[in-house]
Design an enzyme around this catalytic site. Structure first.
Site, PDB file in Angstrom:
ATOM      1  CB  CYS A 160      16.281  16.595  39.137  1.00  0.00           C
ATOM      2  SG  CYS A 160      17.883  16.356  39.894  1.00  0.00           S
ATOM      3  CE  LYS A 216      18.733   4.725  26.741  1.00  0.00           C
ATOM      4  NZ  LYS A 216      18.638   6.102  26.178  1.00  0.00           N
ATOM      5  CD  GLU A 244      17.974   9.301  43.152  1.00  0.00           C
ATOM      6  OE1 GLU A 244      17.332  10.327  43.444  1.00  0.00           O
ATOM      7  OE2 GLU A 244      18.511   8.576  44.001  1.00  0.00           O
ATOM      8  CD  GLU A 279      11.086  17.923  36.462  1.00  0.00           C
ATOM      9  OE1 GLU A 279      10.708  16.990  35.736  1.00  0.00           O
ATOM     10  OE2 GLU A 279      12.077  17.843  37.196  1.00  0.00           O
TER      11      GLU A 279
HETATM   12  P1  NAD Z   1      13.520  10.948  30.457  1.00  0.00           P
HETATM   13  O1  NAD Z   1      12.736  10.254  31.511  1.00  0.00           O
HETATM   14  O2  NAD Z   1      12.818  11.361  29.225  1.00  0.00           O
HETATM   15  O3  NAD Z   1      14.746  10.056  29.992  1.00  0.00           O
HETATM   16  C1  NAD Z   1      15.663   9.524  30.915  1.00  0.00           C
HETATM   17  C2  NAD Z   1      16.293   8.285  30.335  1.00  0.00           C
HETATM   18  O4  NAD Z   1      15.269   7.309  30.167  1.00  0.00           O
HETATM   19  C3  NAD Z   1      16.929   8.459  28.956  1.00  0.00           C
HETATM   20  O5  NAD Z   1      18.092   7.687  28.881  1.00  0.00           O
HETATM   21  C4  NAD Z   1      15.874   7.927  28.021  1.00  0.00           C
HETATM   22  O6  NAD Z   1      16.394   7.435  26.805  1.00  0.00           O
HETATM   23  C5  NAD Z   1      15.307   6.788  28.847  1.00  0.00           C
HETATM   24  N1  NAD Z   1      13.952   6.383  28.474  1.00  0.00           N
HETATM   25  C6  NAD Z   1      12.961   7.121  27.916  1.00  0.00           C
HETATM   26  N2  NAD Z   1      11.875   6.361  27.707  1.00  0.00           N
HETATM   27  C7  NAD Z   1      12.177   5.118  28.149  1.00  0.00           C
HETATM   28  C8  NAD Z   1      11.459   3.902  28.207  1.00  0.00           C
HETATM   29  N3  NAD Z   1      10.207   3.804  27.759  1.00  0.00           N
HETATM   30  N4  NAD Z   1      12.075   2.824  28.741  1.00  0.00           N
HETATM   31  C9  NAD Z   1      13.330   2.904  29.225  1.00  0.00           C
HETATM   32  N5  NAD Z   1      14.071   4.024  29.164  1.00  0.00           N
HETATM   33  C10 NAD Z   1      13.484   5.123  28.644  1.00  0.00           C
HETATM   34  O7  NAD Z   1      14.204  12.176  31.196  1.00  0.00           O
HETATM   35  P2  NAD Z   1      15.143  13.294  30.566  1.00  0.00           P
HETATM   36  O8  NAD Z   1      14.268  14.183  29.743  1.00  0.00           O
HETATM   37  O9  NAD Z   1      16.343  12.679  29.943  1.00  0.00           O
HETATM   38  O10 NAD Z   1      15.668  14.042  31.879  1.00  0.00           O
HETATM   39  C11 NAD Z   1      14.930  14.982  32.549  1.00  0.00           C
HETATM   40  C12 NAD Z   1      14.210  14.387  33.743  1.00  0.00           C
HETATM   41  O11 NAD Z   1      15.149  13.747  34.607  1.00  0.00           O
HETATM   42  C13 NAD Z   1      13.539  15.440  34.586  1.00  0.00           C
HETATM   43  O12 NAD Z   1      12.272  14.994  34.993  1.00  0.00           O
HETATM   44  C14 NAD Z   1      14.467  15.569  35.794  1.00  0.00           C
HETATM   45  O13 NAD Z   1      13.855  16.062  36.950  1.00  0.00           O
HETATM   46  C15 NAD Z   1      14.934  14.172  35.955  1.00  0.00           C
HETATM   47  N6  NAD Z   1      16.187  14.141  36.722  1.00  0.00           N
HETATM   48  C16 NAD Z   1      16.176  13.670  38.022  1.00  0.00           C
HETATM   49  C17 NAD Z   1      17.342  13.652  38.776  1.00  0.00           C
HETATM   50  C18 NAD Z   1      17.357  13.151  40.195  1.00  0.00           C
HETATM   51  O14 NAD Z   1      18.425  12.812  40.692  1.00  0.00           O
HETATM   52  N7  NAD Z   1      16.226  13.061  40.880  1.00  0.00           N
HETATM   53  C19 NAD Z   1      18.529  14.109  38.214  1.00  0.00           C
HETATM   54  C20 NAD Z   1      18.517  14.577  36.905  1.00  0.00           C
HETATM   55  C21 NAD Z   1      17.335  14.580  36.170  1.00  0.00           C
END
Ligand code: NAD
Length: 499
Positions: free
Chosen positions: A302, A192, A268, A402
């Site tokens: 991230c 997803k 992650e 962040e």
């Molecule tokens: P997000 O948490 O908003 O979304 C990530 C994914 O989760 C998306 O596919 C989204 O549709 C899904 N999602 C959202 N709500 C959900 C729910 N209730 N249930 C299940 N899935 C759900 O994050 P984002 O805004 O897409 O990305 C940015 C974040 O990702 C930042 O916090 C960044 O630090 C983190 N990130 C971490 C890494 C790592 O390897 N540690 C790498 C890249 C990004």
């Protein structure tokens, strides 16, 4: 070298492109069962991009059923390892053959410079699929020590159906970090992708099947997190969720697993990584690392080096050097411009959120050294210039939250002990760095920074061979390296008594 890759070249490619936003289930394109869709607005110019199927629980059910059937049949996991390797290597080759197309799709969705998509994101994603493809016929099981009348096999077996939920900042790279080890271990996957960035996920699924991956082994369900994402994470027939995204949603995912079938979870999550600079450091190298470490990908990284923990005596000089590097090297431009080093933020709503955090930080007393402004508004896109703030202390919100934009927060220190205390005073633990010419101190401090990766006198160098992930609320479980295979498997003992 940009060669023929002019802005006009990419604009023509965009004009000629047909954007496929349909899901990929059981080896075929699919619409949402209820026929609903959503339109993605392009961050580069605010115009409509692709229309995507809006997958929901019923579509997740279909994809999980297909993944389960493929797993049970053994069509993938029981294939000769060398054959699975051949298919994954062919898949990596197809990604390379479609490099320009994938780069364009990534940039349409995400707004990052197309040359970065072309030379970094697509290349690293294809390399990752190749890396894990090569492991397919190199994974051994164990025989445990027993008495002479027994034989105990310790088998490493795939978990079954893996749900992968990924973010929008490096879609191709992060998708491949999940897909490579999960598939090499013999699992089936339902991916997803983020609702902001699904084009490349759909396309690489098609390419995987063109390479010979059997139907059902890799499915893509597009849609919103609260709908498709939640349904996947709560599904009773999913064995594990491999999640990359925010800490906030990571906590929800653990809750969903606890409320349903206790599926495994690997997270992650976010970061607020410190880059410590001592007065004896090579300040030019530190300034370059701090600027690129924080501003690359418009700060939507991230492990971005978002906290500059600088010895007080050199902090102002260092910030001036960071401003110079930024002005000289980190060109902000339309993502199709070959000169662009950074492009748009992911969407207007996110840009506004970043600006609101800055406003709140300034009200608290953090002061702006330069930049961090909304720019290029005439384009209709979501652009922001990189900038630096000086916090009163590590307690300021700009030093704690962040921000996920091109915003660096500087915090001064006077002693090594204080530098470490500031570096570790965070709920995150993804990455960090130390700049000093004193090697004893470099090793002391790098050992003491509590983070999954710590760099010495550099930033953001890595390879597939090193594990990536965090401590504390940056999550657990590691992507990349041979160790990533482990989280998609478990041990199974088969004990045989002879006599
Ligand atoms: P997000 O948490 O908003 O979304 C990530 C994914 O989760 C998306 O596919 C989204 O549709 C899904 N999602 C959202 N709500 C959900 C729910 N209730 N249930 C299940 N899935 C759900 O994050 P984002 O805004 O897409 O990305 C940015 C974040 O990702 C930042 O916090 C960044 O630090 C983190 N990130 C971490 C890494 C790592 O390897 N540690 C790498 C890249 C990004």
């Amino acid at each position: 070298m940009t060669g023929h890759y002019t802005r006009d070249y990419w604009q023509k490619a965009l004009d000629a492109a047909t954007l496929n936003g349909r899901m990929f289930i059981d080896g075929k394109a699919a619409d949402a069962a209820d026929g609903t869709t959503f339109v993605r607005i392009r961050p580069m110019d605010g115009k409509p991009g692709a229309t995507f199927a809006r997958g929901k629980a019923v579509d997740i059910d279909r994809a999980v059923a297909s993944a389960r059937a493929a797993f049970q049949s053994g069509v993938w996991r029981h294939k000769e390892p060398v054959e699975r390797k051949r298919i994954m290597l062919r898949w990596a080759e197809l990604m390379r053959e479609h490099r320009e197309e994938l780069a364009l799709l990534e940039t349409i969705d995400v707004g990052k410079p197309v040359m970065a998509s072309l030379n970094v994101d697509v290349v690293l994603a294809a390399n990752c699929i190749q890396y894990y493809g090569e492991m397919c016929d190199k994974l051994y099981d164990e025989i445990a020590p027993t008495g002479p009348n027994d034989r105990a096999l310790v088998r490493k077996v795939p978990l079954g159906v893996i749900g992968a939920i990924t973010p929008w900042n490096y879609p191709l790279i992060i998708d491949s970090w999940k897909l490579g080890p999960a598939l090499a271990a013999g699992n089936s996957v339902v991916l997803k992708p983020a609702e902001q960035s699904s084009l490349t996920a759909i396309r690489i699924a098609e390419l995987a099947h063109e390479a010979g991956l059997p139907a059902g082994v890799f499915n893509v369900v597009t849609g919103y997190g609260e709908e498709a994402g939640q349904a996947l994470a709560k599904h009773m027939d999913v064995d594990m969720i491999a999640f990359t995204g925010s800490t906030e949603v990571g906590k929800l995912i653990m809750g969903y697993a606890a409320q349903t079938n206790l599926k495994r979870v690997a997270l992650e999550l976010g970061g607020k990584s410190p880059l410590i600079v001592f007065a004896d450091a090579d300040l030019d190298a530190a300034a370059s690392a701090a600027a690129w470490g924080c501003f690359y990908n418009s700060g939507e990284t991230c492990h971005a080096s978002t906290r500059l923990v600088a010895e007080r005596s050199i902090m102002d000089q260092l910030i001036r050097k960071i401003e110079e590097v930024t002005a000289r090297e980190i060109t902000l431009a339309h993502p199709f411009e070959p000169s662009a080093q950074i492009g748009a933020l992911i969407e207007d709503a996110h840009l506004e959120k970043v600006l609101a955090m800055i406003e709140a930080g300034e009200r608290e007393g953090s002061t702006r050294a330069f930049g961090a402004e909304k720019v290029m508004t005439e384009t209709g896109g979501s652009y922001m210039s990189p900038g630096v703030f000086v916090a009163k202390s590590n307690a300021d919100s700009l030093a704690r939250q962040e921000i996920f934009g091109p915003v660096l927060t500087a915090i001064p220190f006077d002693t090594e002990e204080e530098a470490l205390a500031i570096a570790n005073d965070t709920s995150y633990g993804l990455a960090g760095a130390v700049f000093t010419t004193n090697m004893g101190r470099a090793h002391r401090v790098s050992e003491a920074i509590h983070a999954g990766t710590v760099w010495i006198n550099t930033y953001d160098i890595s390879s597939l061979a090193t594990p990536f992930g965090g401590f504390k609320q940056s999550g657990f479980g590691r992507d990349r390296s041979v160790h990533a295979i482990d989280k998609y498997c478990d041990y199974k003992t088969i004990w045989q008594r002879y006599a």
